[in-house]
Design an enzyme around this catalytic site. Structure first.
Site, short mmCIF file in Angstrom:
data_model
loop_
_atom_site.label_atom_id
_atom_site.label_comp_id
_atom_site.label_asym_id
_atom_site.label_seq_id
_atom_site.Cartn_x
_atom_site.Cartn_y
_atom_site.Cartn_z
N CYS A 105 0.84 -1.20 0.00
CA CYS A 105 0.00 0.00 0.00
C CYS A 105 0.88 1.26 0.00
CB CYS A 105 -0.95 -0.05 1.18
SG CYS A 105 -2.13 1.32 1.28
N ASP A 127 -8.08 -4.85 -6.62
CA ASP A 127 -7.75 -3.84 -5.62
C ASP A 127 -8.70 -2.66 -5.77
OD1 ASP A 127 -6.64 -1.94 -3.96
OD2 ASP A 127 -4.59 -2.19 -4.68
N HIS A 131 -6.77 -5.64 -2.09
CA HIS A 131 -5.67 -4.76 -1.72
C HIS A 131 -4.83 -5.31 -0.56
CE1 HIS A 131 -3.55 -0.94 -1.34
NE2 HIS A 131 -3.78 -0.96 -0.03
#
Length: 497
Positions: free
Chosen positions: A306, A398, A433
């Protein structure tokens, strides 16, 4: 063949109730008197007197087909192991072809309760193996050896938006595996299991050292593998949606890497001053790891996910102090300000918040903040500057970041620059994600605290549970292989521009 009854007791808190009451004497005698009074009479006595000891510790009552058989056997091997290690759940000595439910239960560090369960049918010998047999339903289905872990979910009635996060890496994740008669879906706490076993899932192997780091103004934790060293080093950066955690670095140390997990969003200095850290903070973390006496100074990598992975891409391309042997970025983007600091990058995203939107379940989808990816080179990092091997791990579903579109654009930029041989892309369909180490439960949506503003939103991360969890297992295997290839070999380090 004559039926008979045997009883297995857990005497914690139970023996006083049984030994000091007339009910206890009668109940203990039932096992011996069964051949005389019969099953129906036993059941009547049991139903009549059960309310007398509702406070007692549960016990197991089993009706079996042969006097020579033992109690139902449940074994989990290994009963203690690393979080990324598979185990085998084996049930034996149940009636042939009977329906069974195998349940996993965990109470996490926060006190929240999680469960998973699968529905099985024993074979003709009264045996069932979770690693080999087909789950007919439950929280997972099919042949899924580790489904009891990766399909863990909050128990019914729990608060929405939870994420299972291990805070204390010095204690194991304890999982209770239980076997129940029939195919059950609820009410497990009110039922007596046929058998139970406790499994310990550790994040560190024996001998791994955990060292809090405050030198150079850092807020970090260093994990060193067993032995004197020296070891290859990994700087570990988590994303903006995760509180400061250590378990990935602990696992890396268990696999032979000296790993420094860095708190950069809310370190002590930020809490004291209210200001976000500058670029020098990351350079100091890299230099600290590089100069540590237990670390091989020319074999340093970075691993992030991330927001952390976005910072790694920038550092690998632009920071002169940072000279990496390789980098691993999970769901990263290069669409960010070329110059500036951490705060500038956060502000860049804040300025685009109007492009976020809600789905039908009122979960925020943030991926549109950086779409469409522009051709203007001033809007993204120059991937032609990258001079170390880069592994991009991509979840194609994601919903938080345009990681797939970013990976394809990075690949195109590197092909044009002539350094695409440094790039490896692992792209996983139906994967979201939050790509964790193996067998961690899939987090499709959870609460997200926005950096700087501290606002909390229920955020959609994406992914379909089965595909996502299989991707986590495969990605971890490939991440370890990539790190070993570039950190354990004796090739000459490639210098930066």
């Amino acid at each position: 063949m004559k039926l008979w009854m045997s009883m297995c007791y857990d005497f914690t808190g139970l023996h006083e109730c049984l030994a000091t009451s007339w009910f206890g004497l009668v109940f203990i005698g039932l096992g011996g008197f069964y051949d005389v009074i019969g099953l129906e009479t036993v059941n009547l006595i049991w139903q009549h007197w059960t309310p007398c000891c509702v406070q007692c510790t549960p016990f197991i009552l089993q009706v079996r087909m042969d006097r020579k058989q033992d109690c139902v056997k449940l074994s989990v091997q290994p009963s203690r192991g690393l979080m990324d290690e598979k185990f085998i759940v084996l049930v034996q000595n149940v009636p042939p072809c009977c329906a069974l439910t195998v349940r996993a239960f965990n109470q996490c560090d926060k006190g929240n309760k999680w469960e998973a369960y699968g529905h099985y049918t024993a074979d003709a010998t009264g045996t069932m193996n979770v690693a080999e047999d087909f789950s007919l339903g439950g929280t997972y289905s099919g042949i899924e050896p580790m489904g009891l872990l990766w399909s863990l979910r909050p128990v019914q009635g729990s608060k929405l938006g939870q994420r299972l996060v291990k805070k204390n890496t010095q204690t194991p994740m304890e999982v209770t595996i239980s076997v129940y008669q029939g195919h059950q879906t609820e009410g497990f706490m009110n039922q007596v299991p046929l058998a139970c076993a406790v499994v310990e899932r550790w994040y560190t192997t024996p001998g791994v050292r955990r060292i809090p780091i405050t030198e150079e103004g850092l807020d970090a934790v260093l994990f060193l593998p067993p032995g004197p060293g020296r070891f290859p080093g990994v700087l570990d950066l988590w994303g903006a949606g995760t509180i400061f955690v250590e378990y990935r670095s602990a696992m890396l140390a268990s696999h032979g890497f000296a790993s420094l997990t860095l708190n950069y969003l809310k370190p002590k200095v930020t809490l004291e001053t209210g200001k976000m850290v500058d670029n020098e903070y990351f350079e100091r973390a890299y230099t600290f790891l590089q100069k540590h006496p237990a670390v091989l100074s020319d074999r340093i990598a970075m691993l992030g996910n991330c927001f952390g992975s976005n910072l790694i891409v920038k550092m690998a391309c632009y920071f002169e102090v940072v000279k990496l042997r390789c980098a691993v970025c999970i769901n990263a983007t290069h669409v960010q300000p070329v110059g500036g600091t951490l705060e500038d990058t956060v502000n860049h995203l804040q300025d685009r918040r109007s492009k976020a939107y809600l789905n039908e379940e009122e979960q925020v989808i943030w991926r549109g903040l950086l779409l469409p990816i522009m051709t203007d080179p001033s809007t993204k990092l120059d991937m032609g500057r990258l001079q170390c091997p880069l592994l991009l791990v991509v979840g194609e579903d994601d919903q938080n970041m345009p990681s797939y579109e970013s990976a394809m654009d990075m690949q195109k930029m590197m092909e044009q620059a002539g350094n695409s041989h440094l790039l490896t892309v692992l792209s996983y369909p139906n994967t979201g994600h939050v790509i964790e180490p193996p067998y961690m439960p899939h987090t499709r949506a959870s609460g997200f605290r926005v950096p700087k503003t501290n606002e909390i939103y229920m955020t959609l991360w994406g992914g379909e549970t089965v595909a996502h969890c299989h991707a986590q297992e495969d990605a971890w295997k490939n991440i370890l292989a990539f790190l070993r290839e570039h950190l354990f070999t004796d090739r000459k380090i490639v210098s930066h521009l």
